[in-house]
Design an enzyme around this catalytic site. Structure first.
Site, mmCIF file in Angstrom:
data_model
loop_
_atom_site.group_PDB
_atom_site.id
_atom_site.type_symbol
_atom_site.label_atom_id
_atom_site.label_comp_id
_atom_site.label_asym_id
_atom_site.label_seq_id
_atom_site.Cartn_x
_atom_site.Cartn_y
_atom_site.Cartn_z
ATOM 1 N N CYS A 175 0.395 -1.226 0.001
ATOM 2 C CA CYS A 175 0.243 -0.207 0.104
ATOM 3 C C CYS A 175 1.384 1.188 0.149
ATOM 4 O O CYS A 175 0.455 1.939 -0.586
ATOM 5 C CB CYS A 175 -1.101 -0.039 1.247
ATOM 6 S SG CYS A 175 -2.031 1.408 1.368
ATOM 7 N N CYS B 227 -4.651 -2.014 6.179
ATOM 8 C CA CYS B 227 -4.571 -0.695 5.122
ATOM 9 C C CYS B 227 -5.172 -0.057 4.139
ATOM 10 O O CYS B 227 -5.893 -1.154 3.620
ATOM 11 C CB CYS B 227 -2.944 -0.632 3.770
ATOM 12 S SG CYS B 227 -2.750 0.996 3.625
#
EC number: 2.8.1.13
Length: 374
Positions: free
Chosen positions: A111, A208
């Site tokens: 991410c 995330c």
């Protein structure tokens, strides 16, 4: 200790910077510090997951409200963007593929590379910014040859270099980490002094951009259940698992086999996944030998400098999970795709799909994805 270096946390005051404002206290204080340093600061709130289930697990609306409140208090223009499509394609599809392969991925690492320091920067460029800033706890220095180094933050407990190890020279060049020299306590103290609305907001956890949720139920929406036996190494069946993908090496909680022997006081831990038999192999006691290994094979090797620091074999430090104390090891061999790592001391619960991140001193060298351990 090599060429003299200087900190590049404040490279060119006066230029335009877009701060990723998440709604949390870290990014809020990062924005304030950049304003104090003389940057032209604007903020960006990223929504990267479509909330399609019950409230409370992915609180993007609450985070946006907090970001708006901070932006208003600091006098910042707040932009918003939806990266849900990019997140799905670049991060979440990989996340699911790893679980289907019975590995345990770390989506925060990918991410950062693909969303926070790629998609975010590309969008910031369209807003006229040459650099971005985040509330990560990390430090960047530059040596006399111009090479950028990612280094441990001052707050060892909050240091996030483990999650940033896939960044490259170009990404470090355009990123600012204003919290590099601050502790979390100091960050909260600044937020309180400024009267920021999120000064006491707790740190986010969970996947995330997806947030906190009952992980097993969440995963079941995307992967089929494939039940099988929970077994000892000797073959004794103790129970049934819901699917190997739902378990990770070293796991203790959620096995549902407590009290099955006369030695019930000793907890059970996941030691292996036997794919051929669809069996989860468990052992009793947290220090069982099957939980430990001295060697790992890594893939997708990445060096932040663009090259390894030395020819193999070379000694360095390694971290197998966030906040783990740095472990002494030797990179006994590597090429552009694979590496072999030998530890000075056996390591517990080395997990395929997770990241092994390498350091020399306080410098993060890069890392690899763990393929297997023995």
């Amino acid at each position: 200790m090599g060429s003299p270096e200087h900190c590049v946390a404040s490279r060119t005051p006066g230029q335009r910077v877009i701060v990723g404002l998440s709604g949390g206290v870290d990014s809020a204080v990062a924005a304030h510090l950049l304003i104090e340093q003389g940057y032209q600061v604007e903020a960006l709130f990223m929504k990267n997951w479509e909330e399609d289930d019950e409230p409370g697990y992915c609180a993007a609306a609450e985070d946006l409200a907090d970001a708006q409140a901070v932006a208003e208090q600091l006098g910042l223009r707040l932009h918003t963007v939806n990266f849900a499509s990019e997140y799905w394609d670049r991060v979440f599809e990989h996340f699911l593929a790893e679980y289907r392969a019975l590995r345990t991925p770390n989506p925060d690492v990918l991410c950062n590379k693909e969303i926070k320091f790629r998609a975010f920067f590309e969008h910031a460029q369209t807003l006229g910014a040459a650099q971005i800033a985040t509330g990560h706890y990390a430090r960047v220095t530059q040596d006399a040859e111009g090479l950028l180094h990612l280094r441990l933050a001052a707050d060892a407990n909050k240091d996030q270099t483990y999650f940033l190890h896939l960044l490259d020279q170009a990404q470090l060049e355009r990123a600012l980490f204003p919290l590099a020299d601050l502790s979390k306590a100091e960050v909260r103290a600044i937020a309180r002094r400024l009267g920021l609305a999120n000064a006491e907001k707790k740190d986010s956890t969970g996947i995330c951009f997806i947030g906190e949720r009952r992980f097993g139920d969440f995963l079941a929406r995307y992967l089929p259940r494939t039940p099988g036996p929970i077994m000892t190494p000797e073959g004794r069946v103790l129970g049934e698992h819901r699917g190997l993908a739902w378990h990770t090496i070293g796991q203790r909680q959620g096995l549902g086999i407590g009290g099955v022997t006369e030695a019930a006081e000793a907890p059970w831990f996941v030691a292996r996944k036997d794919v051929a038999r669809n069996a989860l192999i468990v052992v009793q006691g947290g220090n069982h030998p099957l939980l430990y290994a001295e060697h790992l094979l890594g893939e997708q090797v990445h060096w932040i400098a663009g090259r390894a620091p030395a020819a193999a074999p070379f000694d360095c430090l390694c971290r197998l999970r966030h906040r783990q104390p740095l472990q002494h090891c030797t990179i006994v061999g590597y090429d552009n795709k694979m590496c072999q790592v030998l530890f000075d001391a056996p390591q517990r619960a080395i997990t395929s799909g997770q990241s092994a991140v390498f350091y020399q001193g306080d410098a993060c060298l890069g890392g690899c994805v763990i393929q297997q351990a023995d």
